[in-house]
Structures are given as C-alpha cells and as structure tokens.
Design a protein around this motif. Structure first.
Motif: not given
Length: 57
Positions: A2-7, A9-10, A33-40, A45-48
């Motif tokens: 979860r810490a990795l997922l929060w990282f 996300l931020a 760039g926008s699509v890539g960052t949006g996918a991450v 968010a789904v993982g969290l």
C-alpha cells in the motif's frame, strides 16, 4: 504494497501537474504524457481501493 501505491498516486498527481502546466510540451507528446500519468493515477487508485482494510460486519 500500500505504501508503494500511495507513492505512485502522489507521484502521478505531481507528474500530471508538471505535464499540464510546467512542461513546454505540445501536441502528441503532451497527450502521451497526460495519458501515461493518468493511467498510473487510476491504476494506483484502483489498487488502493482493492486493498483497503475492510471492517468487521
């Protein structure tokens, strides 16, 4: 995990702000760039959400 997922996300929020405002990118590079960052962002968010602690019923 979860810490990795929060990282992620931020980091994706900061990267998306960078791509949208500070980067001097135009056209396809800005879209990629926008699509890539949006996918991450959405993936983390789904993982969290999937790994959220569930309360006792």
């Amino acid at each position: 995990m979860r810490a990795l997922l929060w990282f992620l996300l931020a980091a994706s929020v900061l990267a998306n702000v960078f791509v949208g405002t500070l980067a001097d990118w135009t056209g396809a590079l800005r879209i990629v760039g926008s699509v890539g960052t949006g996918a991450v962002l959405l993936g983390s968010a789904v993982g969290l959400w999937l790994t959220r602690p569930r309360g006792e019923a």
